[in-house]
Write a protein that holds these residues in place. Structure first.
Motif, PDB file in Angstrom:
ATOM      1  N   ASP A  97      10.338 -12.891 -17.901  1.00 51.32           N
ATOM      2  CA  ASP A  97      11.077 -12.958 -19.414  1.00 51.32           C
ATOM      3  C   ASP A  97      10.292 -12.083 -20.019  1.00 51.32           C
ATOM      4  OD1 ASP A  97      12.502 -13.234 -22.185  1.00 51.32           O
ATOM      5  OD2 ASP A  97      13.323 -15.348 -21.324  1.00 51.32           O
ATOM      6  N   PRO A  98      10.558 -10.813 -20.827  1.00 51.63           N
ATOM      7  CA  PRO A  98       9.846 -10.215 -21.449  1.00 51.63           C
ATOM      8  C   PRO A  98       9.358 -11.055 -22.453  1.00 51.63           C
ATOM      9  CG  PRO A  98      12.211  -9.373 -21.646  1.00 51.63           C
ATOM     10  CD  PRO A  98      12.117 -10.362 -20.430  1.00 51.63           C
ATOM     11  N   ASN A  99      10.199 -12.139 -23.217  1.00 50.99           N
ATOM     12  CA  ASN A  99      10.452 -13.365 -24.360  1.00 50.99           C
ATOM     13  C   ASN A  99       9.153 -14.185 -23.945  1.00 50.99           C
ATOM     14  OD1 ASN A  99      12.678 -11.991 -26.127  1.00 50.99           O
ATOM     15  ND2 ASN A  99      13.897 -12.920 -25.006  1.00 50.99           N
ATOM     16  N   TYR A 100       8.686 -14.190 -22.740  1.00 49.95           N
ATOM     17  CA  TYR A 100       7.858 -14.712 -22.508  1.00 49.95           C
ATOM     18  C   TYR A 100       6.411 -14.512 -22.096  1.00 49.95           C
ATOM     19  CZ  TYR A 100       4.392 -17.805 -19.107  1.00 49.95           C
ATOM     20  OH  TYR A 100       3.773 -18.795 -18.793  1.00 49.95           O
ATOM     21  N   THR A 101       6.527 -12.823 -21.357  1.00 51.79           N
ATOM     22  CA  THR A 101       4.798 -12.705 -21.515  1.00 51.79           C
ATOM     23  C   THR A 101       3.957 -12.049 -22.279  1.00 51.79           C
ATOM     24  OG1 THR A 101       6.273 -10.510 -21.316  1.00 51.79           O
ATOM     25  CG2 THR A 101       5.513 -11.484 -18.866  1.00 51.79           C
ATOM     26  N   ASN A 102       3.016 -12.753 -22.372  1.00 53.82           N
ATOM     27  CA  ASN A 102       2.114 -11.901 -23.373  1.00 53.82           C
ATOM     28  C   ASN A 102       0.518 -12.206 -22.794  1.00 53.82           C
ATOM     29  OD1 ASN A 102       1.030 -14.663 -24.145  1.00 53.82           O
ATOM     30  ND2 ASN A 102       3.179 -14.369 -25.214  1.00 53.82           N
ATOM     31  N   LEU A 103      -0.533 -11.451 -23.169  1.00 50.35           N
ATOM     32  CA  LEU A 103      -1.850 -12.111 -23.219  1.00 50.35           C
ATOM     33  C   LEU A 103      -2.393 -12.877 -22.880  1.00 50.35           C
ATOM     34  CD1 LEU A 103      -3.742  -8.730 -24.620  1.00 50.35           C
ATOM     35  CD2 LEU A 103      -2.380  -9.252 -22.380  1.00 50.35           C
ATOM     36  N   GLY A 104      -1.302 -14.591 -23.133  1.00 54.01           N
ATOM     37  CA  GLY A 104      -1.625 -15.917 -23.117  1.00 54.01           C
ATOM     38  C   GLY A 104      -1.396 -16.117 -22.052  1.00 54.01           C
ATOM     39  N   THR A 105       0.151 -15.806 -21.112  1.00 58.27           N
ATOM     40  CA  THR A 105       0.457 -16.965 -20.561  1.00 58.27           C
ATOM     41  C   THR A 105       0.802 -16.283 -19.287  1.00 58.27           C
ATOM     42  OG1 THR A 105       2.483 -15.362 -20.602  1.00 58.27           O
ATOM     43  CG2 THR A 105       2.548 -17.014 -22.321  1.00 58.27           C
ATOM     44  N   GLY A 106      -0.227 -15.455 -18.820  1.00 55.17           N
ATOM     45  CA  GLY A 106      -1.068 -14.778 -17.288  1.00 55.17           C
ATOM     46  C   GLY A 106      -1.708 -15.851 -17.086  1.00 55.17           C
ATOM     47  N   ALA A 107      -1.151 -16.569 -15.620  1.00 50.79           N
ATOM     48  CA  ALA A 107      -2.290 -17.732 -15.066  1.00 50.79           C
ATOM     49  C   ALA A 107      -4.236 -16.918 -14.491  1.00 50.79           C
ATOM     50  CB  ALA A 107      -2.077 -17.677 -12.894  1.00 50.79           C
ATOM     51  N   SER A 108      -3.667 -15.608 -14.984  1.00 48.58           N
ATOM     52  CA  SER A 108      -5.551 -15.260 -14.543  1.00 48.58           C
ATOM     53  C   SER A 108      -5.948 -15.045 -15.703  1.00 48.58           C
ATOM     54  CB  SER A 108      -5.974 -14.109 -13.750  1.00 48.58           C
ATOM     55  OG  SER A 108      -4.887 -14.099 -13.087  1.00 48.58           O
ATOM     56  N   ASP A 109      -7.411 -15.205 -15.632  1.00 47.01           N
ATOM     57  CA  ASP A 109      -7.899 -14.709 -17.132  1.00 47.01           C
ATOM     58  C   ASP A 109      -7.604 -13.628 -17.300  1.00 47.01           C
ATOM     59  OD1 ASP A 109      -8.640 -17.148 -16.797  1.00 47.01           O
ATOM     60  OD2 ASP A 109     -10.755 -16.801 -15.789  1.00 47.01           O
ATOM     61  N   PRO A 110      -7.028 -12.943 -19.281  1.00 48.46           N
ATOM     62  CA  PRO A 110      -7.209 -11.388 -18.922  1.00 48.46           C
ATOM     63  C   PRO A 110      -8.521 -11.026 -19.389  1.00 48.46           C
ATOM     64  CG  PRO A 110      -6.497 -13.374 -20.801  1.00 48.46           C
ATOM     65  CD  PRO A 110      -7.464 -14.251 -20.075  1.00 48.46           C
ATOM     66  N   THR A 111      -8.216  -9.846 -18.922  1.00 45.99           N
ATOM     67  CA  THR A 111      -9.561  -8.541 -18.492  1.00 45.99           C
ATOM     68  C   THR A 111      -9.157  -7.638 -19.970  1.00 45.99           C
ATOM     69  OG1 THR A 111      -9.055  -6.997 -17.236  1.00 45.99           O
ATOM     70  CG2 THR A 111     -10.061  -8.721 -16.476  1.00 45.99           C
ATOM     71  N   HIS A 112     -10.703  -7.497 -20.464  1.00 44.82           N
ATOM     72  CA  HIS A 112     -10.028  -6.336 -21.665  1.00 44.82           C
ATOM     73  C   HIS A 112     -11.185  -5.213 -21.846  1.00 44.82           C
ATOM     74  CE1 HIS A 112     -12.921  -8.673 -23.492  1.00 44.82           C
ATOM     75  NE2 HIS A 112     -12.905  -9.915 -23.209  1.00 44.82           N
ATOM     76  N   THR A 113     -10.664  -3.729 -22.703  1.00 42.29           N
ATOM     77  CA  THR A 113     -11.135  -2.945 -22.571  1.00 42.29           C
ATOM     78  C   THR A 113     -11.594  -2.733 -24.304  1.00 42.29           C
ATOM     79  OG1 THR A 113     -12.708  -1.127 -22.024  1.00 42.29           O
ATOM     80  CG2 THR A 113     -10.127  -1.431 -21.691  1.00 42.29           C
ATOM     81  N   SER A 114     -12.191  -1.803 -24.388  1.00 47.52           N
ATOM     82  CA  SER A 114     -12.642  -1.537 -26.124  1.00 47.52           C
ATOM     83  C   SER A 114     -13.428  -0.441 -26.488  1.00 47.52           C
ATOM     84  CB  SER A 114     -12.602  -2.611 -26.532  1.00 47.52           C
ATOM     85  OG  SER A 114     -13.834  -2.851 -27.373  1.00 47.52           O
ATOM     86  N   SER A 115     -12.788   0.758 -27.449  1.00 45.70           N
ATOM     87  CA  SER A 115     -14.393   1.695 -27.764  1.00 45.70           C
ATOM     88  C   SER A 115     -14.049   1.731 -29.242  1.00 45.70           C
ATOM     89  CB  SER A 115     -14.086   2.821 -26.742  1.00 45.70           C
ATOM     90  OG  SER A 115     -12.222   3.450 -26.739  1.00 45.70           O
ATOM     91  N   ARG A 116     -14.828   2.380 -29.121  1.00 47.38           N
ATOM     92  CA  ARG A 116     -15.141   3.671 -30.483  1.00 47.38           C
ATOM     93  C   ARG A 116     -15.523   5.194 -30.161  1.00 47.38           C
ATOM     94  NH1 ARG A 116     -17.263  -1.988 -32.184  1.00 47.38           N
ATOM     95  NH2 ARG A 116     -18.409  -1.068 -32.143  1.00 47.38           N
ATOM     96  N   TYR A 117     -15.024   5.422 -31.275  1.00 47.07           N
ATOM     97  CA  TYR A 117     -15.703   6.956 -31.474  1.00 47.07           C
ATOM     98  C   TYR A 117     -15.715   7.679 -33.153  1.00 47.07           C
ATOM     99  CZ  TYR A 117     -10.696   8.455 -32.032  1.00 47.07           C
ATOM    100  OH  TYR A 117      -9.554   8.437 -32.701  1.00 47.07           O
ATOM    101  N   ALA A 118     -16.906   8.384 -33.266  1.00 41.30           N
ATOM    102  CA  ALA A 118     -17.091   8.959 -34.177  1.00 41.30           C
ATOM    103  C   ALA A 118     -17.563  10.046 -34.596  1.00 41.30           C
ATOM    104  CB  ALA A 118     -18.126   7.689 -35.862  1.00 41.30           C
TER     105      ALA A 118
END
Length: 296
Positions: free
Chosen positions: A121-142
């Motif tokens: 359900d799209p009203n349920y799914t977010n990064l905190g409701t999955g059974a697995s630990d979230p993975t993430h990445t980020s970057s910055r540039y200048a």
């Protein structure tokens, strides 16, 4: 299955915003001089999310599901200042432009992913409701650029045209070879204004032209290309150094080998062609032969 693909992506959303503009001021000094300053820039942001469903209709189906979000933003600006001298005397017309230019570009990007949802359900799914630990990445540039520029345009009787340009650009992406010099020259001959063409009534205008120049390119390297960087990654640099089999200790790894000797790419551009107008503007023809070579 096109219908299944449409159904599975109907709730994937993305939104981007961009605000841009520029302002300028121009002043005429004395008789032949004009001073101009202009400032322009943009600010942008974006965000999106998407869900990957299991598939059932393929020969080899995927039975996993996952959810992802991303976003980011940034801003850039360019400030240009020039002074122009333009004077016509007799059959001669001379225009000289000199100036400076500076620009800056900054931004960031982030993305998170997780999987194993028991409800799609799209009203349920977010990064905190999955059974697995979230993975993430980020970057910055200048990065930043500063330039000196000059141009000279000369015309004799409107028939013989000559132009020369030179730029000296400096980029923050390069350490030991920060600056590059890039010249260009062009020439034109308006053949239709020669006396021997006066009797050719069906040729309204005919100009032969050519140009040669070196263009600098810095977009083929990233902002951190010159620097050796380190980062952390659970799958590569974290380790169960205590041997407990239930916890890991953060570690670091070399993510990039810096290249402080990187330098500008120089592209040599050459062009030969003509422009022609026939029968009082009823027919226009142009021809160009263009060649590009990468110098280094």
């Amino acid at each position: 299955n096109a219908v299944a693909q449409r159904k599975r992506t109907v709730n994937n959303k993305g939104l981007g915003n961009r605000l841009f503009g520029n302002v300028f001021a121009e002043v005429d000094l004395f008789r032949d001089f004009t001073v101009r300053t202009s400032f322009g820039g943009e600010s942008y942001s974006f965000a999106g999310h998407w869900f990957n469903y299991p598939t059932y209709e393929n020969a080899e189906n995927g039975n996993s599901n996952s959810y992802s979000e991303n976003g980011g933003g940034g801003f850039s600006w360019t400030w240009t200042n020039t002074i122009t001298y333009h004077h016509a005397f007799g059959d001669h017309d001379v225009k000289v432009v000199a100036g400076t230019e500076a620009s800056s570009n900054k931004g960031n990007y982030f993305e998170g992913n997780t999987k194993d949802y028991f409800s799609f359900d799209p009203n349920y799914t977010n990064l905190g409701t999955g059974a697995s630990d979230p993975t993430h990445t980020s970057s910055r540039y200048a990065d930043a650029l500063t330039s000196l520029l000059a141009r000279v345009d000369y015309s004799f009787k409107g028939k013989y045209l000559l132009s020369g340009t030179v730029r000296r650009d400096g980029s923050s992406k390069f350490i030991n070879n920060t600056y590059g010099v890039f010249p260009a020259v062009s020439a034109g001959w308006r053949v239709s204004d020669e006396n021997f063409m006066k009797g050719v009534s069906w040729i309204t205008d005919l100009k032969i032209r050519g140009s040669w120049g070196i263009m600098g390119n810095q977009f083929n390297v990233s902002s951190d290309n010159s620097f050796t960087t380190f980062d952390s990654d659970k799958s590569s640099s974290f380790y169960d150094i205590n041997g407990t089999s239930n916890s890991i200790v953060q570690g670091f790894r070399q993510a990039r080998i810096g290249n402080p000797d990187a330098k500008w790419e120089s592209d040599i551009n050459a062009n030969v062609g003509f422009d022609a107008t026939f029968f009082n503007g009823k027919l226009d023809i142009g021809f160009d032969y263009y060649r590009k070579d990468i110098k280094d």
